[in-house]
Design an enzyme around this catalytic site. Structure first.
Site, PDB file in Angstrom:
ATOM      1  N   HIS A 140       0.857  -1.049   0.023  1.00 43.32           N
ATOM      2  CA  HIS A 140      -0.176  -0.018  -0.028  1.00 43.32           C
ATOM      3  C   HIS A 140       0.648   1.173   0.072  1.00 43.32           C
ATOM      4  O   HIS A 140       2.012   1.189   0.479  1.00 43.32           O
ATOM      5  CB  HIS A 140      -0.911  -0.094   1.350  1.00 43.32           C
ATOM      6  CG  HIS A 140       0.053  -0.078   2.640  1.00 43.32           C
ATOM      7  ND1 HIS A 140       0.427   0.892   3.115  1.00 43.32           N
ATOM      8  CD2 HIS A 140       0.271  -1.082   3.336  1.00 43.32           C
ATOM      9  CE1 HIS A 140       1.171   0.911   4.130  1.00 43.32           C
ATOM     10  NE2 HIS A 140       1.037  -0.626   4.526  1.00 43.32           N
ATOM     11  N   ARG A 189      -5.801   0.870   4.355  1.00 39.47           N
ATOM     12  CA  ARG A 189      -4.689   1.452   3.540  1.00 39.47           C
ATOM     13  C   ARG A 189      -4.592   0.623   2.123  1.00 39.47           C
ATOM     14  O   ARG A 189      -4.065   0.992   1.200  1.00 39.47           O
ATOM     15  CB  ARG A 189      -3.610   1.474   4.402  1.00 39.47           C
ATOM     16  CG  ARG A 189      -3.082   0.147   4.931  1.00 39.47           C
ATOM     17  CD  ARG A 189      -1.932   0.727   6.133  1.00 39.47           C
ATOM     18  NE  ARG A 189      -1.366  -0.526   6.765  1.00 39.47           N
ATOM     19  CZ  ARG A 189      -1.625  -0.954   7.693  1.00 39.47           C
ATOM     20  NH1 ARG A 189      -2.780  -0.869   8.623  1.00 39.47           N
ATOM     21  NH2 ARG A 189      -1.172  -2.097   8.287  1.00 39.47           N
ATOM     22  N   GLU A 214      -1.217  -7.058   7.328  1.00 41.79           N
ATOM     23  CA  GLU A 214      -0.209  -6.873   7.951  1.00 41.79           C
ATOM     24  C   GLU A 214       0.194  -7.895   9.132  1.00 41.79           C
ATOM     25  O   GLU A 214      -0.928  -8.205   9.747  1.00 41.79           O
ATOM     26  CB  GLU A 214       0.083  -5.492   8.531  1.00 41.79           C
ATOM     27  CG  GLU A 214       1.325  -4.971   8.997  1.00 41.79           C
ATOM     28  CD  GLU A 214       2.574  -5.379   8.161  1.00 41.79           C
ATOM     29  OE1 GLU A 214       2.995  -6.647   8.060  1.00 41.79           O
ATOM     30  OE2 GLU A 214       3.351  -4.560   7.643  1.00 41.79           O
ATOM     31  N   ARG A 215       1.260  -8.346   9.492  1.00 39.97           N
ATOM     32  CA  ARG A 215       1.594  -9.024  10.572  1.00 39.97           C
ATOM     33  C   ARG A 215       1.095  -8.224  11.779  1.00 39.97           C
ATOM     34  O   ARG A 215       1.206  -7.198  11.957  1.00 39.97           O
ATOM     35  CB  ARG A 215       3.254  -9.161  10.863  1.00 39.97           C
ATOM     36  CG  ARG A 215       4.109  -9.550  11.973  1.00 39.97           C
ATOM     37  CD  ARG A 215       4.545  -8.517  12.626  1.00 39.97           C
ATOM     38  NE  ARG A 215       5.782  -8.311  11.693  1.00 39.97           N
ATOM     39  CZ  ARG A 215       7.120  -9.064  12.285  1.00 39.97           C
ATOM     40  NH1 ARG A 215       7.002  -9.827  13.255  1.00 39.97           N
ATOM     41  NH2 ARG A 215       8.197  -8.915  11.573  1.00 39.97           N
ATOM     42  N   MET A 216       0.496  -9.086  13.027  1.00 37.87           N
ATOM     43  CA  MET A 216      -0.032  -8.480  13.919  1.00 37.87           C
ATOM     44  C   MET A 216       1.193  -8.175  14.880  1.00 37.87           C
ATOM     45  O   MET A 216       2.037  -9.199  15.316  1.00 37.87           O
ATOM     46  CB  MET A 216      -1.203  -9.304  14.483  1.00 37.87           C
ATOM     47  CG  MET A 216      -2.087  -8.869  15.703  1.00 37.87           C
ATOM     48  SD  MET A 216      -1.330  -8.516  17.133  1.00 37.87           S
ATOM     49  CE  MET A 216      -1.482 -10.368  17.722  1.00 37.87           C
ATOM     50  N   TYR A 217       1.462  -7.032  15.078  1.00 40.97           N
ATOM     51  CA  TYR A 217       2.632  -6.595  15.880  1.00 40.97           C
ATOM     52  C   TYR A 217       2.527  -6.642  17.408  1.00 40.97           C
ATOM     53  O   TYR A 217       3.253  -6.020  17.955  1.00 40.97           O
ATOM     54  CB  TYR A 217       3.042  -5.103  15.415  1.00 40.97           C
ATOM     55  CG  TYR A 217       4.159  -5.028  14.567  1.00 40.97           C
ATOM     56  CD1 TYR A 217       5.362  -5.583  15.137  1.00 40.97           C
ATOM     57  CD2 TYR A 217       4.335  -4.661  13.334  1.00 40.97           C
ATOM     58  CE1 TYR A 217       6.599  -5.700  14.335  1.00 40.97           C
ATOM     59  CE2 TYR A 217       5.431  -4.742  12.564  1.00 40.97           C
ATOM     60  CZ  TYR A 217       6.596  -5.281  12.913  1.00 40.97           C
ATOM     61  OH  TYR A 217       7.739  -5.339  12.208  1.00 40.97           O
ATOM     62  N   LYS A 254       8.779   3.909  16.585  1.00 40.50           N
ATOM     63  CA  LYS A 254       9.763   2.893  16.246  1.00 40.50           C
ATOM     64  C   LYS A 254      11.124   3.193  16.745  1.00 40.50           C
ATOM     65  O   LYS A 254      11.836   2.625  17.604  1.00 40.50           O
ATOM     66  CB  LYS A 254       9.981   2.510  14.876  1.00 40.50           C
ATOM     67  CG  LYS A 254       8.585   1.783  14.275  1.00 40.50           C
ATOM     68  CD  LYS A 254       8.628   1.469  12.687  1.00 40.50           C
ATOM     69  CE  LYS A 254       7.187   0.912  12.414  1.00 40.50           C
ATOM     70  NZ  LYS A 254       7.219   0.565  10.952  1.00 40.50           N
ATOM     71  N   HIS A 304       0.945  -5.735   2.587  1.00 38.40           N
ATOM     72  CA  HIS A 304       1.434  -4.914   3.550  1.00 38.40           C
ATOM     73  C   HIS A 304       2.976  -5.469   3.549  1.00 38.40           C
ATOM     74  O   HIS A 304       3.367  -6.458   3.014  1.00 38.40           O
ATOM     75  CB  HIS A 304       0.978  -5.377   4.801  1.00 38.40           C
ATOM     76  CG  HIS A 304      -0.597  -4.737   4.685  1.00 38.40           C
ATOM     77  ND1 HIS A 304      -0.783  -3.563   5.349  1.00 38.40           N
ATOM     78  CD2 HIS A 304      -1.788  -5.417   4.371  1.00 38.40           C
ATOM     79  CE1 HIS A 304      -2.060  -3.547   5.214  1.00 38.40           C
ATOM     80  NE2 HIS A 304      -2.547  -4.611   4.574  1.00 38.40           N
TER      81      HIS A 304
HETATM   82  O1  LIG Z   1       4.472  -0.996  11.443  1.00 42.33           O
HETATM   83  C1  LIG Z   1       4.168  -1.998  10.454  1.00 42.33           C
HETATM   84  O2  LIG Z   1       3.018  -2.465  10.678  1.00 42.33           O
HETATM   85  C2  LIG Z   1       5.508  -2.495   9.440  1.00 42.33           C
HETATM   86  C3  LIG Z   1       4.904  -1.692   8.311  1.00 42.33           C
HETATM   87  O3  LIG Z   1       4.802  -0.463   8.182  1.00 42.33           O
HETATM   88  O4  LIG Z   1       6.471  -1.894  10.080  1.00 42.33           O
HETATM   89  P1  LIG Z   1       7.990  -2.735   9.865  1.00 42.33           P
HETATM   90  O5  LIG Z   1       8.579  -1.955   8.611  1.00 42.33           O
HETATM   91  O6  LIG Z   1       8.381  -2.448  11.173  1.00 42.33           O
HETATM   92  O7  LIG Z   1       7.643  -4.014   9.894  1.00 42.33           O
END
Ligand SMILES: O=C(O)[C@@H](CO)OP(=O)(O)O
Length: 347
Positions: A100, A149, A203-206, A214, A273
């Site tokens: 995206h 997004r 996206e991976r679940m953070y 960050k 993502h």
């Molecule tokens: O914040 C996130 O979800 C991802 C993508 O933007 O970040 P990263 O690049 O740290 O995997």
């Protein structure tokens, strides 16, 4: 000359990223980020002769006229036997992968994961630019994640496509949703591109990093720890998904739903993502858990693969605005673009 945006689309090009022999993350990254250094595999085929023909027609296609010839997909309205009305010269399909455009949390440098935030105005521009770059490639189905997004990026990109079809979101959540979103005209269906939403492409679940800055997180926990959370294959962020877990759902979905479509000759785009696409690329390019660490994807940069005889051949990413990148076209993609050019001339 008409719409400058549209005429720019005629100039868009691909930079060749090489044939099926590619396995270097660094070269992949260079290609994605726009370097013109290219690696060509032995199986890469060129259609230089066609390039001159591509230059001929840049006439304006009226996007507002509903009845002009340009409003019909020239390929799908032909009589050959593709699922949508045509057959490629050789049995192959195009697969476009795209992250995206920039989101509002990318801009703020926040861990986003499955939090559903929209694009920034820069992200909107990136999506439109990406749309110009893919405007000459055939598209039968689009898969996006369930997050806004990715869907905004899809819709904005499709405003630029020369096939003039309408991206139409499939609602198959319930039987009622399916029934209530039916299209009852075959003609209108042919002028639509189904957009399938899949949470598996999210996206991976953070986990507990979602919403954290960050930079501040790196200061608190150390750069190495944060790099491991972000880029390693096995390490999980606190209560979140590792890339391995993300791959488990994204690649399973890819194999079960997307590959069969490619096999049947359909041309697809997947808009998702950074990490769901890293895991899919890991699968397509057969990257190891070490190699994937260095794989970075920019926002709004489309990447083209050709699926042929069960193999994925990475062709590269669209950059810049010269004609040279038409080298990336295979015979059937070149034929599609030629048809578009002919139709726009007639229109
Ligand atoms: O914040 C996130 O979800 C991802 C993508 O933007 O970040 P990263 O690049 O740290 O995997």
């Amino acid at each position: 000359m008409g719409s400058p945006a549209l005429s720019q689309a005629f100039n868009s090009n691909w930079v060749v990223g090489g044939g099926g022999d590619f396995h270097s993350c660094k070269r992949f990254q260079e290609s994605c980020l726009g370097s013109v250094s290219v690696g060509l595999g032995a199986d890469t085929r060129f259609y230089i002769g066609r390039i001159r023909r591509f230059r001929i027609c840049r006439s304006y296609i009226s996007r507002s006229s509903k009845s002009c010839a340009a409003c019909q997909d020239p390929i799908s309205s032909s009589s050959r036997s593709h699922p949508h009305g045509y057959q490629t010269a050789e049995k192959e399909s195009a697969l476009i992968l795209m992250r995206h455009g920039e989101s509002m949390w990318n801009e703020k440098n926040l861990f986003t994961g499955c939090v559903d935030v929209p694009l920034t105005s820069k992200g909107v521009e990136e999506a439109i630019e990406a749309g110009k770059r893919i405007s000459n490639l055939p598209l039968d189905i689009i898969y996006t994640s369930a997050l806004i997004r990715a869907q905004m990026t899809t819709m904005l990109a499709l405003t630029q496509h020369r096939c003039m079809k309408v991206p139409t979101i499939m609602h198959h959540e319930t039987e009622q949703a399916r029934t209530w979103s039916q299209i009852y005209s075959e003609g209108t269906k042919k002028q639509s591109i189904p957009v399938v939403k899949a949470w598996q492409l999210n996206e991976r679940m953070y986990g507990e990093l979602q919403g954290l800055n960050k930079q501040e997180t790196a200061e608190q926990y150390g750069k190495e720890q944060v790099h491991n959370w972000r880029r390693s294959y096995h390490v999980r962020p606190p209560n979140g998904e590792s890339l391995e877990m993300c791959l488990g759902r994204a690649v399973t979905f890819f194999k079960e739903h997307i590959e069969p479509q490619l096999l049947s000759g359909r041309h697809l785009m997947v808009v998702a993502h950074a990490n769901s696409l890293r895991s899919i690329i890991m699968y397509l390019d057969k990257l190891t858990s070490q190699e994937v660490i260095n794989l970075e994807l920019s926002t709004g940069v489309p990447m083209l693969y050709i699926y042929r005889e069960g193999n994925f051949i990475r062709r590269g990413s669209l950059v810049g605005s010269s004609e040279a990148g038409v080298y990336a076209y295979t015979e059937s993609l070149a034929a599609y673009r030629q048809k578009l050019d002919e139709t726009s001339k007639d229109g």
